[in-house]
Write an enzyme that holds these catalytic residues in place. Structure first.
Site, PDB file in Angstrom:
ATOM      1  N   GLU A  18      -3.597   2.171  -7.421  1.00  0.00           N
ATOM      2  CA  GLU A  18      -3.982   3.283  -6.556  1.00  0.00           C
ATOM      3  C   GLU A  18      -2.998   4.442  -6.747  1.00  0.00           C
ATOM      4  O   GLU A  18      -1.930   4.461  -6.118  1.00  0.00           O
ATOM      5  CB  GLU A  18      -3.934   2.847  -5.093  1.00  0.00           C
ATOM      6  CG  GLU A  18      -4.845   1.698  -4.763  1.00  0.00           C
ATOM      7  CD  GLU A  18      -5.246   1.708  -3.288  1.00  0.00           C
ATOM      8  OE1 GLU A  18      -6.429   1.558  -3.029  1.00  0.00           O
ATOM      9  OE2 GLU A  18      -4.374   1.888  -2.428  1.00  0.00           O
ATOM     10  N   HIS A  67       0.846  -1.197   0.000  1.00  0.00           N
ATOM     11  CA  HIS A  67       0.000   0.000   0.000  1.00  0.00           C
ATOM     12  C   HIS A  67       0.882   1.247   0.000  1.00  0.00           C
ATOM     13  O   HIS A  67       1.937   1.279   0.642  1.00  0.00           O
ATOM     14  CB  HIS A  67      -0.927  -0.002   1.222  1.00  0.00           C
ATOM     15  CG  HIS A  67      -1.991   1.041   1.121  1.00  0.00           C
ATOM     16  ND1 HIS A  67      -1.753   2.360   1.429  1.00  0.00           N
ATOM     17  CD2 HIS A  67      -3.281   0.976   0.700  1.00  0.00           C
ATOM     18  CE1 HIS A  67      -2.862   3.055   1.212  1.00  0.00           C
ATOM     19  NE2 HIS A  67      -3.807   2.233   0.774  1.00  0.00           N
TER      20      HIS A  67
HETATM   21  O1  LIG Z   1      -6.714   1.453   0.396  1.00  0.00           O
HETATM   22  C1  LIG Z   1      -7.430   2.343  -0.033  1.00  0.00           C
HETATM   23  C2  LIG Z   1      -6.900   3.466  -0.732  1.00  0.00           C
HETATM   24  O2  LIG Z   1      -5.757   3.956  -0.127  1.00  0.00           O
HETATM   25  C3  LIG Z   1      -7.898   4.522  -1.093  1.00  0.00           C
HETATM   26  O3  LIG Z   1      -8.169   5.364  -0.003  1.00  0.00           O
HETATM   27  P1  LIG Z   1      -9.296   6.516  -0.184  1.00  0.00           P
HETATM   28  O4  LIG Z   1     -10.517   5.814  -0.681  1.00  0.00           O
HETATM   29  O5  LIG Z   1      -9.437   7.120   1.164  1.00  0.00           O
HETATM   30  O6  LIG Z   1      -8.762   7.462  -1.217  1.00  0.00           O
END
Ligand SMILES: O=C[C@H](O)COP(=O)(O)O
Length: 232
Positions: free
Chosen positions: A156, A86
């Site tokens: 992401e 992540h």
């Molecule tokens: O693990 C999830 C992601 O980091 C997305 O986070 P978010 O939906 O707060 O932008």
């Protein structure tokens, strides 16, 4: 379709239990649900509505690794699902590709389902060079068995995480197409996914689900997104 809720450093054991109790009432259709509570909220939840996973773990059974949890702690709760790579682990906590690779190999050996995250920084995105973005992502795949049968890849973009900024569907499509040349495993998008944009995002070709942070922390909002996803 996969929807995963990454609680990050939010929720307690009590609030996770209450969250799950409410979630149990949903008809999720064909949507596979995953929940990633913080370490202290892991437990033997008696639930069939979602698979519970851990947000991170160290690549050892047990040992002298202060501040970490390993296989022994995950096994106590029957956890076989893990997020690795992540961006918050990479950029806020300095996890190197080498360490992530070691974790991946260890937990692959243990048969874990691994949600593996990749994504470029704002600086790389703003360089305007697609080649640079691709090579940045390729570095994040170095040492990873992209054919592993329990791998799920989440794209992401760092600049879209927790910022309210979402990548355009065109950008997501381009990046998922690129990732599709690397792996046949399911591809997800993550980065400011919310009820207002989830339908568009999930309809991007190659997008098989979403890894959701902020908008998943409220169970009603997560359920709204599940209801949207199951109709697509
Ligand atoms: O693990 C999830 C992601 O980091 C997305 O986070 P978010 O939906 O707060 O932008």
């Amino acid at each position: 379709m996969i929807l995963a809720a990454n609680f990050k450093m939010n929720h307690t054991r009590a609030s996770t239990r209450a969250y799950l109790q409410k979630l149990e009432s949903i008809d999720k259709g064909d949507v596979a649900l995953y929940l990633f509570p913080p370490f202290t909220a892991l437990d033997n939840y008696d639930t069939a509505v979602a698979t519970i996973g851990a947000q991170n773990a160290y690549c050892a059974q047990s040992g002298s690794y202060t501040g970490e949890i390993g296989l022994e702690q995950l096994e106590e709760f029957g956890i076989k699902t893990l997020i690795l790579g992540h961006s918050e682990r990479r950029h806020l906590f300095g996890e190197s590709q080498e360490l992530i690779t070691k974790k991946f190999a260890f937990f692959k050996e243990q048969g874990f389902t691994i949600f593996y995250c990749v994504g470029e920084t704002q600086e790389v995105r703003e360089s305007g060079s697609t080649e640079l973005i691709y090579s940045y992502i390729e570095q994040q795949l170095e040492g990873i068995d992209v054919a592993y049968e329990k791998l799920i890849v989440a794209y992401e973009p760092v600049w879209a995480i927790g910022t309210g900024k979402t990548a355009t569907t065109e950008d997501i499509a381009t990046m998922l197409e690129f990732l599709r040349t690397k792996t046949k495993r399911p591809l997800l998008y993550g980065g400011s996914v919310k009820p207002q944009n989830i339908a568009q995002i999930l309809q991007v070709p190659e997008c098989e689900g979403a890894l959701i942070g902020t908008a998943s922390w409220n169970v009603d909002t997560f359920m709204t997104m599940i209801n949207i996803a199951k109709e697509l």
